[in-house]
Design a protein around this motif. Structure first.
Motif, PDB file in Angstrom:
ATOM      1  N   LEU A  34       0.833  -1.205   0.000  1.00 17.30           N
ATOM      2  CA  LEU A  34       0.000   0.000   0.000  1.00 17.30           C
ATOM      3  C   LEU A  34       0.874   1.265   0.000  1.00 17.30           C
ATOM      4  O   LEU A  34       1.600   1.520   0.967  1.00 17.30           O
ATOM      5  N   PRO A  35       0.819   2.073  -1.071  1.00 19.83           N
ATOM      6  CA  PRO A  35       1.556   3.349  -1.038  1.00 19.83           C
ATOM      7  C   PRO A  35       0.905   4.302  -0.034  1.00 19.83           C
ATOM      8  O   PRO A  35      -0.323   4.355   0.070  1.00 19.83           O
ATOM      9  N   LYS A  36       1.743   5.054   0.687  1.00 16.26           N
ATOM     10  CA  LYS A  36       1.194   6.029   1.648  1.00 16.26           C
ATOM     11  C   LYS A  36       0.284   7.027   0.933  1.00 16.26           C
ATOM     12  O   LYS A  36      -0.744   7.437   1.465  1.00 16.26           O
ATOM     13  N   ALA A  37       0.682   7.419  -0.276  1.00 24.13           N
ATOM     14  CA  ALA A  37      -0.113   8.408  -1.021  1.00 24.13           C
ATOM     15  C   ALA A  37      -1.520   7.886  -1.310  1.00 24.13           C
ATOM     16  O   ALA A  37      -2.452   8.672  -1.472  1.00 24.13           O
ATOM     17  N   THR A  38      -1.671   6.565  -1.370  1.00 24.29           N
ATOM     18  CA  THR A  38      -2.996   6.011  -1.647  1.00 24.29           C
ATOM     19  C   THR A  38      -3.936   6.233  -0.464  1.00 24.29           C
ATOM     20  O   THR A  38      -5.126   6.480  -0.644  1.00 24.29           O
ATOM     21  N   VAL A  39      -3.383   6.166   0.745  1.00 23.16           N
ATOM     22  CA  VAL A  39      -4.205   6.379   1.936  1.00 23.16           C
ATOM     23  C   VAL A  39      -4.775   7.795   1.907  1.00 23.16           C
ATOM     24  O   VAL A  39      -5.981   8.013   2.079  1.00 23.16           O
TER      25      VAL A  39
END
Ligand code: PLP
Length: 413
Positions: A34-39
């Motif tokens: 999970l990319p942080k930017a996706t959160v």
């Protein structure tokens, strides 16, 4: 020679959510991290775009997403702008594009694939053969592990003027073998046959240049090396000169030229959008973009360089410590002929996989009947995760701890 500290330096690793200390996650080729930017992105899409702007978000944000992310993925695989769309699943996209190409088969009768292709690809092609008429044949070539040297000659003897479509996976999901895209595409074209590549295990892992190879069409996953999230929408890409000649077998309103005219007659979109069907799953689609952006930012050539250093490190440890324990390497050691995972066989592969996961905090994949597969994701895999996997394999085999696990498989790994 790459140093151990270089192998443990993954410049993009801290852009991902990683909070399970001690775990070696070597399964990014089944489900990317999970990319942080996706959160942050999901928070924005849910709260602002859905929660506040509601229907207005279609015009402001949502309508262009499928094409926009498509073009970004297109830039990773050498596809021309405007030729790539993110939509549906890989299975459905394979169906739509293969069906469309097969409408142009004329008197040609054979669909060529390989018997170790990913099962959904085989099922879809077999279904098409059945649906499109008694004259079509599916030829599944024996390109199993162990005969990689003969792949060229096996393909050469199967592809001929009867071939209606060649459909192959660029990187084999079990062995990690990678076809030479340029050579095989040229072979198909020399006999007047179109080729459809499934890029699921190659995109984001190895450099791909559809344009140079003049590939007719391709499909692929976004939830593996592109880190798009579980069940994320897939992509399809079609060479520019084909787009207007290909018809979507499912004439849905999102593939129409002007969906919001609500006309009663279907007029296909002139662009790649004609391969859309229904309303896109906006939340899942929005989650695809940050992972694709990270991959674009890192650049495929730099990623492959790092990925191949990790692959070589794994091969070296394999030779030194694993071969003598009864493992057999099935992944080619040549970067031209390999994707970005390392696979080996062992008669107790399923039990060993369970021991690794449950006892050693190492996450590989089992692929039957006897393969253990370790995904190398250059964005975040570290040398020490590979070292941990090798140490766990050594420990499991020398102490025999794997024998405590069931020999029958269940669930997903
Ligand atoms: C992962 C994978 C798929 C998955 O297809 P879905 O429709 O997303 O389930 C298809 N083909 C190949 C080669 C794959 O590796």
């Amino acid at each position: 020679m790459t140093t151990y500290s270089e192998l443990n330096h993954a410049p993009f690793r801290d852009r991902f959510v990683i909070d399970e200390p001690g775990v070696a996650y070597l399964d990014g080729n089944s489900l990317g991290r999970l990319p942080k930017a996706t959160v942050a992105k999901m928070e924005q899409v849910v709260s602002d775009e859905w929660g506040r702007a509601l229907i207005g978000s279609w015009n402001q944000a949502w309508l262009p997403i499928s094409r926009r992310i498509g073009d970004k993925i297109g830039s990773l695989i050498g596809a021309a702008p405007g030729g790539t769309l993110v939509c549906d699943s890989t299975s459905i996209n394979l169906y739509k594009v293969a069906w469309a190409l097969l409408q142009h088969r004329g008197r040609r009768r054979t669909i060529v694939t390989d018997a170790v292709n990913f099962p959904t690809d085989l099922y879809i092609l077999d279904g098409l053969r059945r649906q499109l008429g008694p004259d079509l044949r599916l030829e599944s070539l024996d390109l199993d592990q162990g005969n990689h040297a003969e792949v060229g000659s096996i393909l050469a003897s199967a592809i001929n003027n009867e071939t209606a479509l060649v459909c192959l996976s660029h990187v084999n999901y079990k062995t990690g073998y990678a076809f030479s895209m340029e050579q095989v595409t040229e072979m198909a074209h020399a006999h007047g046959a179109p080729i459809l590549w499934d890029l699921s295990h190659g995109v984001g892992a190895v450099p791909i240049d559809l344009g140079t190879a003049k590939v007719d069409a391709a499909v692929g996953c976004t939830y593996k090396y592109l880190n798009g999230g579980p069940g994320a929408p897939a992509f399809l890409t079609v060479r520019a000169d084909w787009i207007e000649r290909l018809q979507n077998p499912i004439q849905g309103w999102f593939g129409a030229a002007r969906p919001f005219d609500f006309g009663s007659v279907y007029v296909p979109h002139l662009g790649i959008e004609r391969f859309a069907v229904g309303t896109p799953p906006i939340l899942s689609l929005a989650a695809v973009e940050p992972g694709v952006d990270l991959t674009c930012e890192a650049g495929m050539h730099a990623l492959r360089q790092r990925g191949w250093q990790l692959m070589q490190y794994f091969f070296t440890l394999f030779d030194q410590r694993l071969e003598k324990l009864g493992f057999k390497l099935v992944t080619p050691r040549n970067p031209e002929a390999a994707g970005s995972h390392v696979s080996f066989t062992h008669p107790a592969a399923w039990q060993i996989t369970q021991d690794l996961v449950q006892h050693h905090r190492v996450i590989p994949d089992f692929r039957g009947p006897d393969i253990i597969r370790f995904g190398i994701t250059p964005l975040y895999t570290l040398g020490r995760e590979i070292e941990q996997a090798v140490a766990a394999l050594e420990s499991s085999l020398t102490h025999g701890t794997y024998r405590a696990y069931p020999t029958q498989r269940r669930g997903v790994t």
